[in-house]
Structure formats: C-alpha cells, structure tokens
Write an enzyme that holds these catalytic residues in place. Sequence first.
Site, mmCIF file in Angstrom:
data_model
loop_
_atom_site.group_PDB
_atom_site.id
_atom_site.type_symbol
_atom_site.label_atom_id
_atom_site.label_comp_id
_atom_site.label_asym_id
_atom_site.label_seq_id
_atom_site.Cartn_x
_atom_site.Cartn_y
_atom_site.Cartn_z
ATOM 1 N N THR A 4 0.827 -1.215 0.000
ATOM 2 C CA THR A 4 0.000 0.000 0.000
ATOM 3 C C THR A 4 0.855 1.256 0.000
ATOM 4 O OG1 THR A 4 -1.795 -1.145 1.106
ATOM 5 C CG2 THR A 4 -1.762 1.224 1.365
ATOM 6 N N SER A 25 1.416 -7.638 -0.937
ATOM 7 C CA SER A 25 2.155 -8.640 -0.144
ATOM 8 C C SER A 25 1.339 -9.895 0.170
ATOM 9 C CB SER A 25 2.725 -8.022 1.130
ATOM 10 O OG SER A 25 1.752 -7.924 2.142
ATOM 11 N N THR A 36 1.644 -4.306 4.258
ATOM 12 C CA THR A 36 1.478 -4.622 5.686
ATOM 13 C C THR A 36 1.008 -6.058 5.928
ATOM 14 O OG1 THR A 36 -0.816 -3.857 5.680
ATOM 15 C CG2 THR A 36 0.859 -2.239 6.292
ATOM 16 N N ASP A 37 0.342 -6.664 4.920
ATOM 17 C CA ASP A 37 -0.362 -7.925 5.190
ATOM 18 C C ASP A 37 0.560 -9.084 5.575
ATOM 19 O OD1 ASP A 37 -2.796 -6.742 4.926
ATOM 20 O OD2 ASP A 37 -3.185 -7.440 2.886
#
Length: 326
Positions: A16, A70, A103-104
């Site tokens: 992101t 990700s 972030t995932d």
Amino acid sequence: MQAKNQKIVVLGTGGTIAGESQSANEGLRYKAAQRSISDILSSVSGAHAQWPAALDNFQLASEQVAQMDSKDMDFGTWIHLANRCEHWLTKDEVAAIVITHGTDTIEETAYFLSQVVHSAKPIVLTCAMRPANFKDADGPQNLRDALSVAASLRGSGTWLVAAGEIHHSQFVQKVHPTRLNAFDSGETGLAGRIQSDHIEWQETFVSPSIKPSMALRQLPDAAQWPWVEIVMNHVNASPLHIDALVHAGVKGLVVAGTGNGSINSKLKESLLRAQVSEVEVRVSTRCNQGAVIPNENHQFDATGGLSPVKTRVALLLDIMSKQQSH
Ligand code: SIN
C-alpha cells in the site's frame, strides 16, 4: 561540505505504501504496488524540505526488488530479497537496508530475513495503511522514520517501523485490518518510538539473541521448498483435512492451538498419525498475545514461542536445514 560516505539502501517490494486509489479521498479501495521506490523516495523528500539530521552523513540508494501486493508474497521473491539484502550489506559503505513492503505479510518477511541474512548491520522494514496518493498518506512519514531508525541503529537486527513505533521482527504482528496503527508487539512491547525525528528506545526492551537458522546460500530453489500448512483448533475442528493434507504430501503442520496450545482429541489423533508418516508438527497458539508454555500434555514441539505464521517460517527453515544435513 562533509562527504556523505555511508549509504542506506532502500529496497522496494510494493504494498500500500506504493499503492494508488482513484482519488485523494479514497483510502480503502485502491491498488497496491503502483509506484516505484524512486517515486516513493522523491515524495518523501518533496513532502519534507529537509531530511532528518540523522541522515546527514548518509547517501540514499534504491532498488526495486519486487512490485507486489504482499498477500501474493512468495518464496522466490523472499530468496531474491534476502540475496539483495546480503549483496548490499556486504559492501563497506552500506550501513543499513530499509525495505518498503505491504502490511499484510510484512511480519513473515521480517522474520524470514532475520533468520537467513547474516549481517552485523540492521534491516528496517516499513509500510503504510493508506495509498500513496491519499490526502493523509502515512507512507512518507513511515519511510522517513524508518530511514532515521536505520541511520541510528548500531548492530544487527531486523525491525519494523510504522505509525511512530519501532517493533522487533520476532514479536511484531499485524493486529488490525484498517487502523493506521495496525501493529503490535504483544507482551514484549515496543522497542521504541519515533516522533518528529526523535527516537526514544524503551529502556526495558531487550533485543532477543537471534541465531540465524540457515545460511542463505544453502536455501534450495523456491520450487524445492517443503509444503508446510497452518491448521487451527476450534470447536468441532475436523481431523479429516489433516489426513487429506498428509495424503497430498504435506511435510510440516503448524497447529494454531487454543489457549496454551491445546488441540481437540480427534485433531490430536490425526496429527499423531501425521507424525508417524514423518510430517513435522509444531504447536503455537491462536491467542494473539503470549507464547505457549510447553508442558507434559503437549505431544508436539511447542518451544518456539512464535505466532503461527512465524512458526511456519521457522518450521520451513528447520525442515530444509535437516534436508541439507542428510
Ligand atoms: C499489501 O500487503 O501489500 C497490501 C496491504 C497493505 O500494504 O496495507
């Protein structure tokens, strides 16, 4: 003017932080991994007329290692990323690596790198919860903070910097799907904070001593990595999928157990059968705080103290390291 004789290398992987939405007001519907790492770096320097003083002696260099959401992170990209880290960190003039990442799965990548990149210099990962063109994008500040932390750290370690917080790779987890401050380091807590370019380390934080589990050059090609899955204990958890996984060739199973790693009787029986078929089984907890404390009821290894996703990375490396020594 003093020569900038040290370098921080920023490796872009997407996420992101590199994402774009249709408009500056749209923060939830967007496409990750749209902007290059050099564009992201220019927007950080553009948004702040001056870099933090901590960067005075550093040049910045960047490299686009991947460009992905990700959730699609894969073993091949991990190997490539770890190799690029090792490549840069072996150069005398490079003091640290910063990685931008979605972030995932950032906690899995951070843990993986901590286990396979052998260096006395730090790696700092950062990310964003809002796309790059959002009116209050958090990426530029997170990247600026990550660079300051990378410039200030002395010694090894893999860290995650986001929302003004400094987390260690061993403990950090994404705990919220949308909140700006989406990460938590559980009972261990933060390693430090950064605000207005000022870093404050937590005096009580003790860096865990990490013994990297495997040399990067020993890792087989991604296609040769063992198949390791995570299964969960819950009310009426069925044992049938364990048998199916074993039948299909799974090599390792991580159980996200309930509480202190408990597993219902039928599931446990199927896991014991899996073990007889030479499937490696590890137990973790589905609780998002604390670690399983091994006891005599645990029939499977419960010693790692890691979250299920990190236990899976540890088990992957463990299996590959055993395969190497045979
Ligand atoms: C991703 O993980 O690549 C998308 C989500 C995010 O970065 O927050």
